[in-house]
Design an enzyme around this catalytic site. Structure first.
Site, PDB file in Angstrom:
ATOM      1  N   ARG A 131       0.819  -1.213   0.000  1.00 14.51           N
ATOM      2  CA  ARG A 131       0.000   0.000   0.000  1.00 14.51           C
ATOM      3  C   ARG A 131       0.855   1.266   0.000  1.00 14.51           C
ATOM      4  NH1 ARG A 131      -5.273  -1.494   3.753  1.00 14.51           N
ATOM      5  NH2 ARG A 131      -5.785  -3.437   2.668  1.00 14.51           N
TER       6      ARG A 131
ATOM      7  N   ASP B 162     -16.481   8.386   8.359  1.00 12.83           N
ATOM      8  CA  ASP B 162     -15.350   7.469   8.213  1.00 12.83           C
ATOM      9  C   ASP B 162     -14.074   8.295   8.266  1.00 12.83           C
ATOM     10  OD1 ASP B 162     -15.225   4.332   7.163  1.00 12.83           O
ATOM     11  OD2 ASP B 162     -13.385   5.463   6.816  1.00 12.83           O
TER      12      ASP B 162
END
Length: 288
Positions: free
Chosen positions: A55, A159
């Site tokens: 990532r 979020d």
């Protein structure tokens, strides 16, 4: 935390000797863990080096850094963590977003009953880790089907990952949607045509029930406005250590109205938070 990383994480095409594109050391992994825990409350487990490298490699290509150490040094030079685009991108690339419509279906059956029992006054519901929106829209569908599309219910969906939040706001999903019945898809979604074939989009009347905004569960919920009657915070606590779990539970307790309900994931149990919540049903807790 035990670490088992003694060389840069490899990457490369299958069938060839893998070569590391970016230098990534044990110290880099430890620092990533510390930074993610400090700013998002998430505790990475040992053995996640390959995931972290994969990532971060995408992020390094975007920023032009030549090593993970250089990238982390640049990141720590950012003064305003809360408003920093770079810090937000760091958190976005490392958070995991796994969700589906009507996941853990018993919660939505219980929610329908709870809505009917409390419908004599306006209600507020907080979806505290909305990811790409499937959970928030599942809540909205339950509200519309139980109390009607004009019900006096406000849904706030938050979020920490701004990228998935933007996706949630769009409300566009590929066919076939995981967990969504054909009847609900027909009632609550529009099917794409032409260039949008193979996609569905949330109908505007359902989307209007939800307000989306970024929020870090490590922060005080006071900025979210009035107290909530129900909070969905499912499959989030499993990424926190015990101290962070208790801190977040205290925040959720403050965010809930008296006798408010907290819906959590099937793998989460808070028996050590007996002063804050009592078990009301299957993975549903009531505020004390």
């Amino acid at each position: 935390m035990p670490i088992a990383l003694n060389r840069p994480a490899p990457t490369g095409p299958p069938g060839r000797t893998p070569l590391a594109e970016f230098a990534f050391t044990e110290a880099d992994f430890v620092l990533v863990c510390q930074l993610l825990h400090r700013h998002a409350g998430i505790r990475l487990q040992a053995g996640k080096q390959a995931m972290v490298y994969s990532r971060l490699a995408r992020r390094l290509r975007e920023t032009g850094h030549r090593s993970v150490a250089d990238y982390l040094a640049s990141l720590q030079g950012e003064a305003d963590v809360v408003g920093s685009v770079q810090w937000q991108a760091f958190i976005n690339c490392l958070t995991t977003n796994l969700t589906a419509f009507f996941r853990e279906a018993h919660h939505f059956e219980a929610l329908a009953a709870d809505l009917r029992a409390r419908s004599e006054r306006p209600l507020r519901i907080w979806c505290a880790a909305s990811s790409t929106g499937e959970e928030a829209y599942s809540i909205a569908m339950t509200v519309a089907e139980t109390l009607g599309p004009d019900a006096a219910v406000q849904i706030l969906a938050t979020d920490i990952d701004t990228a998935v939040l933007a996706s949630a706001r769009r409300g566009i999903y590929p066919l076939p949607p995981d967990g969504l019945s054909a009847a609900r898809m027909h009632r609550h979604f529009l099917r794409g045509k032409g260039a949008n074939a193979g996609l569905i989009r949330v109908r505007p009347e359902l989307a209007r029930l939800i307000a989306f905004r970024p929020f870090n569960l490590m922060d005080s919920p006071g900025s979210l406005g009035a107290s909530f009657d129900m909070v969905f915070c499912r499959n989030v606590m499993i990424y926190f250590d015990q101290a962070t779990q208790h801190r977040v539970l205290q925040q959720l307790h403050r965010a809930l109205s008296p006798l408010g309900l907290l819906y959590v994931g099937h793998a989460e149990s808070f028996s050590d938070a007996g002063a804050l919540f009592r078990l009301r049903g299957k993975t549903i807790y009531q505020r004390i």
